[in-house]
Design a protein around this motif. Structure first.
Motif, PDB file in Angstrom:
ATOM      1  N   MET A   1       7.343  17.558 -17.610  1.00 56.87           N
ATOM      2  CA  MET A   1       6.904  18.631 -16.489  1.00 56.87           C
ATOM      3  C   MET A   1       7.797  19.828 -16.078  1.00 56.87           C
ATOM      4  N   SER A   2       6.707  20.813 -16.131  1.00 56.82           N
ATOM      5  CA  SER A   2       7.961  22.061 -16.292  1.00 56.82           C
ATOM      6  C   SER A   2       7.558  22.379 -14.884  1.00 56.82           C
ATOM      7  N   ALA A   3       8.329  23.273 -13.770  1.00 61.27           N
ATOM      8  CA  ALA A   3       8.292  23.937 -12.560  1.00 61.27           C
ATOM      9  C   ALA A   3       6.948  24.485 -12.556  1.00 61.27           C
ATOM     10  N   SER A   4       6.553  25.236 -13.248  1.00 60.18           N
ATOM     11  CA  SER A   4       5.002  25.881 -13.237  1.00 60.18           C
ATOM     12  C   SER A   4       4.068  25.065 -13.002  1.00 60.18           C
ATOM     13  N   SER A   5       4.235  23.700 -12.605  1.00 64.98           N
ATOM     14  CA  SER A   5       2.373  23.196 -12.480  1.00 64.98           C
ATOM     15  C   SER A   5       2.875  23.450 -11.181  1.00 64.98           C
ATOM     16  N   GLN A   6       3.895  24.156 -10.148  1.00 62.80           N
ATOM     17  CA  GLN A   6       3.650  24.011  -8.948  1.00 62.80           C
ATOM     18  C   GLN A   6       2.886  24.668  -8.836  1.00 62.80           C
ATOM     19  N   THR A   7       1.762  25.139  -9.394  1.00 60.81           N
ATOM     20  CA  THR A   7       1.028  26.517  -9.712  1.00 60.81           C
ATOM     21  C   THR A   7       0.458  26.516  -7.715  1.00 60.81           C
ATOM     22  N   PHE A   8       0.927  25.805  -6.444  1.00 63.38           N
ATOM     23  CA  PHE A   8       0.816  26.229  -5.234  1.00 63.38           C
ATOM     24  C   PHE A   8       1.832  26.480  -4.986  1.00 63.38           C
ATOM     25  N   ARG A   9       3.323  27.100  -5.213  1.00 60.33           N
ATOM     26  CA  ARG A   9       4.396  27.546  -6.013  1.00 60.33           C
ATOM     27  C   ARG A   9       4.777  28.481  -5.047  1.00 60.33           C
ATOM     28  N   LEU A  10       5.230  29.646  -4.023  1.00 63.50           N
ATOM     29  CA  LEU A  10       5.052  30.869  -4.101  1.00 63.50           C
ATOM     30  C   LEU A  10       7.075  31.201  -4.460  1.00 63.50           C
ATOM     31  N   ALA A  11       6.835  32.762  -5.035  1.00 65.67           N
ATOM     32  CA  ALA A  11       7.623  32.864  -5.453  1.00 65.67           C
ATOM     33  C   ALA A  11       8.332  32.955  -5.066  1.00 65.67           C
ATOM     34  N   PRO A  12       9.880  33.424  -4.693  1.00 66.11           N
ATOM     35  CA  PRO A  12      10.911  33.082  -4.324  1.00 66.11           C
ATOM     36  C   PRO A  12      10.357  34.302  -3.167  1.00 66.11           C
ATOM     37  N   LYS A  13      11.174  34.256  -2.514  1.00 64.05           N
ATOM     38  CA  LYS A  13      10.842  35.580  -1.560  1.00 64.05           C
ATOM     39  C   LYS A  13      11.976  35.544  -0.162  1.00 64.05           C
ATOM     40  N   ALA A  14      12.518  36.542   0.603  1.00 68.47           N
ATOM     41  CA  ALA A  14      12.866  36.431   1.462  1.00 68.47           C
ATOM     42  C   ALA A  14      12.319  35.513   3.111  1.00 68.47           C
ATOM     43  N   GLY A  15      12.473  34.798   3.083  1.00 69.10           N
ATOM     44  CA  GLY A  15      12.038  34.460   4.777  1.00 69.10           C
ATOM     45  C   GLY A  15      10.740  32.842   4.297  1.00 69.10           C
ATOM     46  N   LEU A  16      10.662  32.879   3.264  1.00 77.50           N
ATOM     47  CA  LEU A  16      10.494  31.712   2.286  1.00 77.50           C
ATOM     48  C   LEU A  16      11.149  30.810   2.080  1.00 77.50           C
ATOM     49  N   GLY A  17      10.427  29.604   2.330  1.00 78.59           N
ATOM     50  CA  GLY A  17      11.060  28.483   1.965  1.00 78.59           C
ATOM     51  C   GLY A  17      12.689  28.080   1.780  1.00 78.59           C
ATOM     52  N   GLY A  18      12.542  28.816   2.927  1.00 77.17           N
ATOM     53  CA  GLY A  18      14.213  28.113   3.278  1.00 77.17           C
ATOM     54  C   GLY A  18      14.700  26.874   3.424  1.00 77.17           C
ATOM     55  N   GLU A  19      13.917  25.515   3.034  1.00 71.57           N
ATOM     56  CA  GLU A  19      14.201  24.450   3.536  1.00 71.57           C
ATOM     57  C   GLU A  19      14.357  24.270   2.115  1.00 71.57           C
ATOM     58  N   ILE A  20      13.989  24.752   0.400  1.00 72.51           N
ATOM     59  CA  ILE A  20      14.280  24.335  -0.333  1.00 72.51           C
ATOM     60  C   ILE A  20      15.240  24.949  -1.076  1.00 72.51           C
ATOM     61  N   ASP A  21      16.148  24.153  -2.161  1.00 71.88           N
ATOM     62  CA  ASP A  21      16.350  24.809  -3.027  1.00 71.88           C
ATOM     63  C   ASP A  21      16.003  24.564  -4.292  1.00 71.88           C
ATOM     64  N   ARG A  22      15.587  25.065  -5.226  1.00 76.75           N
ATOM     65  CA  ARG A  22      14.965  25.735  -6.359  1.00 76.75           C
ATOM     66  C   ARG A  22      15.879  25.373  -7.059  1.00 76.75           C
ATOM     67  N   ASP A  23      17.296  24.743  -6.788  1.00 81.41           N
ATOM     68  CA  ASP A  23      17.857  24.964  -7.882  1.00 81.41           C
ATOM     69  C   ASP A  23      18.596  23.908  -7.987  1.00 81.41           C
ATOM     70  N   LYS A  24      17.351  22.670  -7.680  1.00 77.06           N
ATOM     71  CA  LYS A  24      17.558  21.519  -7.558  1.00 77.06           C
ATOM     72  C   LYS A  24      16.023  20.639  -7.781  1.00 77.06           C
ATOM     73  N   PRO A  25      15.631  20.920  -9.134  1.00 72.77           N
ATOM     74  CA  PRO A  25      14.601  20.477  -8.729  1.00 72.77           C
ATOM     75  C   PRO A  25      14.654  18.278  -8.742  1.00 72.77           C
ATOM     76  N   LEU A  26      13.428  18.073  -8.164  1.00 73.89           N
ATOM     77  CA  LEU A  26      13.385  16.516  -8.457  1.00 73.89           C
ATOM     78  C   LEU A  26      12.319  16.129  -9.957  1.00 73.89           C
ATOM     79  N   ARG A  27      12.163  14.990  -9.835  1.00 72.41           N
ATOM     80  CA  ARG A  27      11.071  14.207 -10.812  1.00 72.41           C
ATOM     81  C   ARG A  27      10.548  13.233 -10.219  1.00 72.41           C
ATOM     82  N   PHE A  28       9.306  13.314  -9.500  1.00 70.49           N
ATOM     83  CA  PHE A  28       8.696  11.924  -8.342  1.00 70.49           C
ATOM     84  C   PHE A  28       7.660  11.356  -9.258  1.00 70.49           C
ATOM     85  N   THR A  29       6.774  10.285  -9.096  1.00 70.42           N
ATOM     86  CA  THR A  29       5.528   9.474  -9.519  1.00 70.42           C
ATOM     87  C   THR A  29       4.195   9.869  -8.132  1.00 70.42           C
TER      88      THR A  29
END
Ligand code: ZN
Lengths: 1026, 111, 224
Positions: A1-29
């Protein structure tokens, strides 16, 4: 499963997504399907990023449900967590669960599974088939069938399930004390903590979120020139550096109890994995319950946004306006493409502005106010967003399966008239966000009995005054209905300063931070959006999503006569269970008020109870489980008993040897065989019992003798030094409460023994009389139970054995029955008491417990030739019962007088002081001749051992229900008498010796027995006197 | 969970350290033999259950082991005062004159 | 015959003694040691009861200690420690074997006054807790406020300990003492080892002793 499957995740932009770390992908079910999210995500944000609309089925109607909120108030996204059976955790809010690598979760509801949901049939046709009060009306009659129904309903309704295997994790408690506890680390909480910390006092700041900051995390304002999220970060860093401040993130204040006692549930490792990871090979607790006693509690729990109640408002794609902002700003997740916003206030406009800024399409904002004009409204209009004043979303339309919103019907509404004032317009969209205003989170205050009071200016309930104002309690910020940032920060600082000043603690009131604020227009109250059809016939308009309570259900409840809001709550289940009315209560109460023609304050609110959110059992239990569940009290000889194969009996918290099964011809004795062997050893040779558990109280003082005379039923005036006496104690109602032997050590010095179970209670009993009624008596009591190890050597050979080990003259004439001597036994200083609980020649050897094993082992070293046998409590019971000696608590039950027990000889009616219990023995009830009295029972068939507790009748042929005249209190097989025998209480039994009684048993058998003297063995008492 | 000021330890302690022992100021009749059955029954079995101010006997069981009295509001659970054996409450439902007379300042006990 | 009898529990000749925790082996911490638990067994423990005005002079004369009359105070010198338990009750802990002599001297000094002294040395043991995480282990175990700000050196209280009870004392900046009843000692130890695990807890038992603690008198005469 690739990151692109996160179809509702916004592209990196200042002021957005300040609490996630895009360098640390996590798998879950989730529900068995694999997805990817990022470190910093909650399970909810990760599901939304992946476009998962349906996260659950609803509780009653089994309707598809999606994420609605971003915090603890989430009613739908409640999941069952855990990859393995042992790690199962029910009722987890996906909005509060941090994502971790390998997380595995399922929607809580839906049986047998989410795809083939049996209950959906009910949901589809649920309207007519499952009205409000459905369970009460349908399944409660006949009552006997409820048990059967319940099993399936609970299973189908899916309230989560407990793990089927033992939890591998550990949990613990921590007791904390502080001057200021701040609940909630939003702007008001941070300000309160900063202020208190400046006073140098101990401060605890807790917040249920992964990250501190509360609403600052999503705010646009600047504080002291910094963007709000940055100011929050710097403030948290300052607090963390202070030694007097304890920060507890991921910690929910769940219960607010008497006198500022607050329970905090800290999820210590829930964000790290299914089970708590080891640190340096050491286990740590998965979650922890902090038991906090605070001088001041500052409630800064903020406010929950109220959803609007409109038709179809439960279809996935309906969210709270604030949640939309949170998902965009914190996690860079936009949970749709085309948004319709329905609001009653300015604040919620942020959702549309954030949506548009993130690249989404805002179809329209339906504002219930006629003339919205605040700063954010202007911004929206300037951004080209269509604002439809005086209107609301009256219905969400959806795809055929109800899996996602596909349109919003918007119409002009007349709030006062509760009707539409124009034609509905259908707007195509996939997301509807709503905001009906804000409800201060008053739950915690309500736990202490503080009733919430309605405030028209903020359209919400805030904590009111308690019957008697709780000392050290203040409410700040959104929880107090203060929403504007400048007022909220200043108010928090002032309230904490005042609270501390009351304790004489001075805080330098530093300048409140400078805040750039936003002008907001006035909000309007809208608790139920009208529809073109009447409520009862309109598509379902949900008030409480978690419990599936609709506006129609509340209306029906009022029509059916429920007028009290507490009754409406119970009839409809609104705000029940783990929800505790976080989103729905205010709307529900307002609807009830409208139906009853009352105002909201007239209708009032229901009371919230602990816990605010579910707490797992582990955290409640802490380390009080498994081998630490209860204290086990050991005697000094305990390890010897273990090594010699003793079976143990729990007596209070003590572990007492019950019997010592031996291996005979390679086979371990049964209990019956072991007890028979032990009994005969005592009667024929010599046995030894570890009697250390008997309570022992040292009594010193010139009035010790007088005191004993008042507390015991019998006389103590003439007991000489060197002698011992059996004593009986009553409560002042004349009923026997304890017994034991008390020894006169010196004229002013006695040693009292009590029953094993009664030791602590008797010491308190002596103290209460001394401290409250007879403080003039000069006497002191000190427990010495643990100090002495006690070994009861008993049997015809007891003297011969002991003589080998002691310098004490054991001759029958120099050391008489009921006397004590001091000497040395096996090299150890000892007190020896010549008393007997078996009827045999007995010596009770007492030594300081640290030396016990030297003496115990010496007894066995010398005892072999005399046939010394260790015996346990079961043998002790048989032997004492053969002698008719009572056990208080077994042969008595708090309703037996000394005379009922046939112990007239132990009652000193002529003593000068009216001792405890005496007066009651002359009351008419205690003089009755038909009281239940202690007797012996001899079963007619010798091999029958009657059941303890078996009921006794005089006439076995009478019709059921028979007249019961007593019961068996003790019953054993006597190896000495070679027959069963029993002690029992029988009405008027003392005058019925020789009569026959019957014991009808559950299996249809009826035993017959003869009433006899309770003394079955050696009635003259010659054996103990040899 | 109460926070109780022990008048002997002179500090607040947690409820787990204490045992409640019922209504305070129940004096054992001075001459039991001269007390009627009814009066003895009252002493043994009958207790007040007020809504509001109530005086209770407690013991600091895991602590100094001293008995003392608590004046408590049964509605709010607020502890209005604690006082030693032999002392009289300063807070009462009907003012200080309503407190039982001198003989009753020693608190009787019946568990 | 005297009015109160004294009893010297210690054998005249060498005898085997067992602490309440004799059966629990030493255990080093896993990883870094954050807390150390040491049993100090075989001390003599005495409960002294009486009015402060009655006891103070004799206590000062015999023990060289000022009777602590403030609640929760713990006085110490080379003879031992004396802790306030109640307005009329103190715990005296002295070296093993000293208790009998000191009790006799106290009794002589107190004469006919009303008081009580009781040997409880076989009934309780002392556990010492030290290390940088000792306070946290205590916070997990007792409802009493053990924060060093609230619990200065020289304080001692009786409180709830897990589901048992303990006397808790702070003897210096880094050392705490727990006085627990013999029968509960095994439970309390297991509790402490479990609660201390995350900090790295080491357990040092008292060595099994074969000794005579009787240092002063060999008879068991009684005094009034
Ligand atoms: Zn106290």
């Amino acid at each position: 499963m690739s990151a692109s499957s996160q179809t509702f995740r916004l592209a990196p932009k200042a002021g957005l997504g300040g609490e996630i770390d895009r360098d640390k992908p996590l798998r879950f079910t989730f529900n068995g399907k694999s997805y990817q999210g990022y470190a910093g995500d909650t399970l909810a944000s990760a599901l939304l990023a992946n476009g998962v609309d349906v996260v659950n089925r609803s509780f009653k109607y089994s309707r598809p449900r999606g994420v609605v909120a971003a915090g603890a108030e989430e009613p739908n996204a409640i999941v069952q967590l855990g990859a393995s059976e042992a790690a199962q955790v029910p009722n987890v809010r996906a909005t509060q669960q941090a994502l971790y690598e390998g997380l595995s979760a399922r929607g809580t509801n839906g049986w047998p599974d989410a795809q083939r949901d049996m209950m959906s049939l009910v949901g589809k046709f649920g309207g007519p088939f499952m009205p409000v009060g459905f369970y009460y009306k349908t399944f409660k009659a006949p009552a006997s069938l409820w048990m059967t129904y319940e099993k399936y309903i609970r299973k189908a309704a899916g309230l989560g399930r407990a793990p089927g295997e033992s939890d591998p994790d550990i949990y613990d408690h921590m007791n904390r004390h502080c001057e200021v506890l701040v609940v909630g680390a939003g702007p008001a909480g941070l300000m309160a903590a900063l202020t208190a910390a400046a006073g140098g006092v101990r401060v605890i700041l807790c917040d249920e979120q992964e990250t501190f900051g509360g609403s600052l995390r999503d705010r646009d304002e600047t504080i002291d020139g910094l963007p709000a999220p940055e100011w929050a970060r710097q403030t948290i860093e300052r607090l963390a550096a202070m030694a007097n401040v304890t920060l507890l993130p991921r910690t929910t204040a769940n219960g607010y109890h008497d006198h500022n006692f607050v329970t905090l549930h800290e999820r210590r490792t829930e964000h790290l994995g299914d089970t708590a990871p080891m640190v340096d090979g050491r286990r740590r607790s998965r979650s922890r319950l902090h038991r906090v006693r605070a001088r001041h509690v500052v409630l800064a729990s903020g406010a929950h946004e109220r959803p609007l109640v409109y038709a179809g408002n439960d279809v996935p794609g309906n969210l709270l306006a604030g949640a939309v902002s949170s998902y965009i700003r914190r996690y860079a997740v936009m949970p749709g493409r085309r948004l319709v916003l329905s609001v009653t206030n300015d604040h919620a406009y942020r959702a549309a502005l954030d949506w548009q800024a993130a690249g989404g399409e805002v179809v329209a904002i339906a504002d219930a106010r006629a003339n919205p004009d605040g700063e954010l409204v202007e911004r929206a209009r300037a951004a080209g967003i269509r604002v439809i004043a005086g209107s609301a979303v009256i219905e969400a339309t959806s795809d055929r399966k109800g899996h996602r919103v596909n349109g919003a019907r918007v119409a002009a509404i007349d709030i006062e008239g509760f009707r539409l004032s124009g034609e509905a317009e259908v707007l195509a969209c996939d997301t509807i966000a709503s905001s009906g205003g804000y409800s201060p989170v008053a739950h915690l205050a309500a736990h202490t009995g503080i009733r919430p009071v309605w405030r028209d200016d903020i359209l919400g309930f805030v904590p009111g005054q308690a019957v008697d104002p709780v000392k050290g309690f203040s409410v700040v910020g959104g929880a107090a209905g203060v929403y504007a940032l400048p007022a909220l920060l200043e108010g928090a600082a002032v309230k904490v300063t005042q609270a501390l000043a009351a304790d004489g603690i001075h805080v330098d009131a530093s300048e409140p931070p400078a805040v750039e604020s936003i002008r907001e227009g006035e909000a309007i109250g809208l608790y139920h959006v009208p529809h073109d059809k009447p409520t009862m016939r309109a598509p379902k308009q949900f008030v409480d999503l978690q419990n599936d309570v609709t506006a129609a259900a509340i209306e029906l409840a009022t029509i059916e006569g429920f007028e009290s809001i507490e009754h409406v709550k119970r009839y409809t289940a609104m705000g029940f269970g783990t929800d505790q009315g976080k989103l729905g209560n205010i709307n529900g109460m307002a609807i009830a008020a409208r139906c009853l023609g009352q105002t909201i304050p007239e209708t009032g609110t229901t009371v919230f109870r602990p816990n605010y959110t579910p707490v797992n059992f582990g955290a409640i239990v802490g380390r009080h489980c498994k081998e630490l569940f209860e204290p086990e009290r050991y005697t000094a000889m305990h390890q010897w008993h273990v090594a010699h194969g003793a079976k143990f009996e729990d007596v209070g918290q003590w572990k007492r040897p019950w019997y010592y099964p031996q291996r005979v011809n390679g086979k371990l004795e049964s209990m019956h065989e072991a007890v028979a062997r032990e009994c005969l050893a005592v009667r024929e040779k010599v046995g030894v019992l570890d009697a250390s558990t008997l309570g022992k109280i040292d009594i010193q003082g010139p009035d010790a003798r007088e005191f004993l005379g008042r507390i015991y039923t019998n006389g103590w005036e003439k007991l000489a030094v060197g002698k011992a006496r059996y004593g009986l104690m009553c409560k002042d109602d004349g009923m026997v409460m304890d017994d034991g032997v008390t020894t006169c050590l010196g004229d002013n010095h006695f040693l009292m023994t009590t029953t094993t179970g009664g030791a602590a209670a008797i010491l308190e009993w002596l103290e209460i009389w001394h401290q409250t009624e007879w403080p003039e008596l000069e006497v002191y009591f000190t427990s010495v139970t643990d100090h002495w190890a006690t070994m009861t050597l008993t049997g015809p050979e007891a003297r011969n054995l002991l003589a080998e080990l002691t310098d004490v003259d054991l001759d029958r004439d120099s050391f008489k029955f009921m006397e004590w001597r001091e000497g040395v036994v096996a090299g150890v200083p000892a007190r020896i008491y010549r008393i007997s609980f078996t009827g045999e020649l007995s010596f009770e050897i007492n030594v300081q417990a640290n030396y016990a094993m030297q003496v115990w082992e010496s007894l066995f070293a010398h005892g072999n030739k005399y046939g010394l046998t260790p015996y346990g409590t079961e043998t002790m019971h048989v032997l004492r019962a053969e002698k008719g000696f009572i056990i208080v608590g077994q042969d008595t039950d708090g309703s037996m007088t000394p005379e009922d027990l046939g112990m007239h000889w132990c009652v000193g009616y002529k003593k000068p002081y009216s001792w405890i219990g005496k007066r009651a023995l002359t009351r008419s009830d205690t003089r009755r001749e038909d009281r239940k009295q202690l007797v012996g029972l001899k079963p007619l068939e010798a091999d029958v051992v009657l059941e303890e507790g078996a009921q006794i009748v005089f006439d076995p042929k009478q019709a059921i229900p028979m007249r019961m005249v007593g019961h068996v209190t003790s019953s054993y097989y006597s190896p000495t008498l070679e027959r069963g025998f029993a002690l029992a209480v029988v009405k008027g039994g003392h005058k019925r010796l020789g009569e026959r009684v019957y014991l009808p048993m559950a299996d249809g058998k009826t035993h017959a027995a003869e009433i006899v003297s309770p003394i079955f063995y050696d009635p003259q008492g010659s054996r103990q006197n040899v | 969970m109460f926070h109780i000021y022990c008048p002997y330890c002179a500090e607040y302690r947690e409820e787990e350290e204490f045992h409640p022992r019922g209504q305070a100021h129940i004096a054992r009749p001075a001459d039991p033999e001269a007390t009627s059955d009814d009066a003895w029954g009252d002493y043994l079995f009958f207790r007040d259950n007020p809504r509001g101010v109530h005086h209770e006997l407690w013991v600091h069981a895991v602590g100094c082991r001293k008995f003392f009295n608590i004046t408590r509001d049964t509605r709010s659970y607020a502890i209005l005062e604690t006082y030693r054996m032999g002392e009289r409450p300063t807070v009462t439902a009907n003012g200080p004159e309503a407190v039982p007379s001198a003989t009753a300042t020693l608190t009787g006990a019946l568990a | 015959m005297s009015k109160v009898v004294q009893f010297d529990p210690h054998p005249a000749q060498a005898a085997a003694t067992q602490s309440p925790l004799h059966h629990v082996a030493a255990k080093p911490a896993v990883g870094e040691t954050g807390v150390t638990l040491t049993e100090r067994a075989f001390l003599d423990h005495l409960i002294v009861r009486g009015e402060p005005g009655v006891l103070a002079g004799a206590v000062e004369a015999v023990l060289g200690l000022e009777l602590p009359t403030q609640p929760q105070r713990l006085a110490r010198n080379e003879t031992g420690s004396l802790q306030w338990l109640s307005p009329d009750e103190w715990l005296l802990i002295v070296a093993g074997g000293e208790g009998f002599r000191l009790q006799r001297e106290l009794r002589e000094a107190l004469g006919e006054a009303h008081f009580s002294i009781v040997d409880v040395g076989g009934g309780q043991t002392l556990l010492e807790l030290s290390g940088k995480h000792a306070v946290e282990v205590l916070m997990k175990s007792t409802v009493y406020d053990v924060d060093p700000r609230h619990f200065p050196v020289g304080k001692g209280v009786t409180s709830v300990f897990a589901k048992a009870t303990a006397v808790i004392r702070r003897v210096d900046e880094s050392r705490w003492e727990l006085v627990v009843r013999r029968s509960f000692a095994d439970y309390c130890l297991r509790w402490l080892l479990d609660a201390g695990e995350e900090y790295g807890i080491a357990h040092q038992p008292t060595q099994p002793a074969v000794a005579s603690h009787r240092q002063t008198v060999t008879d068991t005469e009684t005094v009034s």
